[in-house]
Design an enzyme around this catalytic site. Structure first.
Site, PDB file in Angstrom:
ATOM      1  N   ASP A  90       0.942  -1.153  -0.072  1.00  0.00           N
ATOM      2  CA  ASP A  90       0.033   0.027  -0.023  1.00  0.00           C
ATOM      3  C   ASP A  90       0.874   1.085  -0.106  1.00  0.00           C
ATOM      4  O   ASP A  90       1.474   1.462   1.145  1.00  0.00           O
ATOM      5  CB  ASP A  90      -0.972   0.068   1.135  1.00  0.00           C
ATOM      6  CG  ASP A  90      -2.124   1.133   1.088  1.00  0.00           C
ATOM      7  OD1 ASP A  90      -1.692   2.003   0.231  1.00  0.00           O
ATOM      8  OD2 ASP A  90      -3.085   0.885   1.794  1.00  0.00           O
ATOM      9  N   ASP A  93      -1.306   4.456   2.954  1.00  0.00           N
ATOM     10  CA  ASP A  93      -2.279   3.953   3.477  1.00  0.00           C
ATOM     11  C   ASP A  93      -2.726   5.139   4.507  1.00  0.00           C
ATOM     12  O   ASP A  93      -1.936   5.337   5.385  1.00  0.00           O
ATOM     13  CB  ASP A  93      -1.808   2.818   4.241  1.00  0.00           C
ATOM     14  CG  ASP A  93      -3.057   2.124   5.214  1.00  0.00           C
ATOM     15  OD1 ASP A  93      -4.132   1.951   4.385  1.00  0.00           O
ATOM     16  OD2 ASP A  93      -3.150   1.777   6.406  1.00  0.00           O
ATOM     17  N   THR A  95      -4.938   7.546   2.527  1.00  0.00           N
ATOM     18  CA  THR A  95      -5.012   8.474   1.237  1.00  0.00           C
ATOM     19  C   THR A  95      -5.616   9.797   1.626  1.00  0.00           C
ATOM     20  O   THR A  95      -5.386  10.920   1.240  1.00  0.00           O
ATOM     21  CB  THR A  95      -5.393   7.911   0.048  1.00  0.00           C
ATOM     22  OG1 THR A  95      -4.536   6.920  -0.316  1.00  0.00           O
ATOM     23  CG2 THR A  95      -5.320   8.921  -1.363  1.00  0.00           C
ATOM     24  N   ASP A 220      -4.050  -3.312   3.097  1.00  0.00           N
ATOM     25  CA  ASP A 220      -3.998  -2.448   4.187  1.00  0.00           C
ATOM     26  C   ASP A 220      -3.513  -3.258   5.476  1.00  0.00           C
ATOM     27  O   ASP A 220      -3.028  -2.693   6.613  1.00  0.00           O
ATOM     28  CB  ASP A 220      -5.367  -2.107   4.690  1.00  0.00           C
ATOM     29  CG  ASP A 220      -6.050  -1.123   3.653  1.00  0.00           C
ATOM     30  OD1 ASP A 220      -5.288  -0.244   2.941  1.00  0.00           O
ATOM     31  OD2 ASP A 220      -7.157  -1.681   2.947  1.00  0.00           O
TER      32      ASP A 220
END
Ligand code: IPD
Length: 278
Positions: A90, A93, A95, A220
């Site tokens: 990711d 993580d 955003t 995630d």
């Protein structure tokens, strides 16, 4: 015997630091925001550039390895976990946090071999906290060992979850009802950093006692999962069964007692799997 994956982990940490620098630099400029699946599912050019940086650097060094990256999957790449050494990435993580300059933004990398997570790297790059864990060798933040709180009593605990609007009204209702159920146990409080990987690391270092979530993705969870377990925590499916990286659901906690209590209290809803419907 020497550790076959240590070289990969060392490289992963170095490229994650580079990615963190890129994210901090991008925060100094205007951020152009694009939408993915919904008005609350955001992406920026920086997510895409950071993922390209990480994948191209790793691919140069380890050309036979596989990748599952959030932005590559969004662009149509498959999200299938195989036995091959696989980097699950990711690039940003959190955003939405990045877009708002809310200071919990992480780069998350989990590395699997034969579908088992071998190491995890989560760099909370605004806080400059580098969390790492190699299976069987403990968990660390900036090189110092970390461990979970060890809390057994849910009524004394701080619980984390993910908070966001859901298009499906039934799901949305269930998420809110679950928050109410947990709060009325009662627990000391519910919080969310806005980054699943950071939430997991907060449990790993004892700043929170549990984190639960339905609807997140393998990118995630992959980095944080091994960080929590190596810090002495437990990880399980939302049902109380075994954790499945591709299931889009998890509970992590400082103790089995707390994780099982959360599993018992909350109501599930279907979220699909990463390896079937992306
Ligand atoms: C998001 C974050 C957030 C969680 C969302 C995720 P992203 O990841 O982890 O905490 O609530 O479900 O999608 O999209 O910023 O990589």
């Amino acid at each position: 015997m020497s550790d076959p994956w240590q070289e990969c982990m060392d490289h992963g940490v170095e490229i994650t630091k580079e990615a963190g620098k890129m994210i901090r630099a991008a925060l100094q400029k205007d951020i152009a925001v694009m939408q993915k699946s919904s008005p609350v599912d955001l992406v920026t050019e920086t997510d895409q550039k950071v993922e390209q940086l990480i994948i191209s650097s790793i691919r140069d060094k380890f050309p036979t390895h596989s990748f599952i990256g959030e932005e590559s999957v969004a662009a149509g790449a498959p999200s299938i976990l195989t036995d091959n050494p696989t980097w699950i990435i990711d690039p940003i993580d959190g955003t939405t946090n990045f877009v708002h300059r809310f200071p919990f933004v992480s780069v998350s990398i989990g590395f699997t071999v034969k579908k088992e997570i071998e190491f995890g790297i989560v760099y909370s790059c605004i806080e400059d906290k580098m969390y790492t864990a190699r299976k069987g060798k403990g968990a660390f933040c900036n090189g110092a060992p970390i461990k979970v709180s060890g809390q057994q009593d849910i009524s004394q605990s701080m619980v984390l979850t993910g908070m966001g609007f859901k298009k499906d009204p039934e799901q949305f209702k269930t998420i809110l009802a679950n928050v109410k159920t947990i709060l009325t146990i009662p627990v000391h409080g519910i919080r969310s950093s806005g980054s699943a990987a950071v939430n997991m690391c907060l449990v790993a270092c004892g700043s929170a006692d549990a984190y639960y979530h339905m609807g997140i993705h393998c990118w995630d969870m992959a980095g944080g999962a091994v960080i929590v377990t190596e810090a002495g925590g437990v990880i399980m499916d939302i049902s109380g069964g075994a954790f499945d990286l591709m299931s889009r659901r998890l509970i992590v906690a400082s103790s089995r007692a707390i994780a099982e209590r959360i599993a018992k209290e909350i109501t599930e809803f279907p979220v699909g799997r990463d390896d079937t419907d992306g």
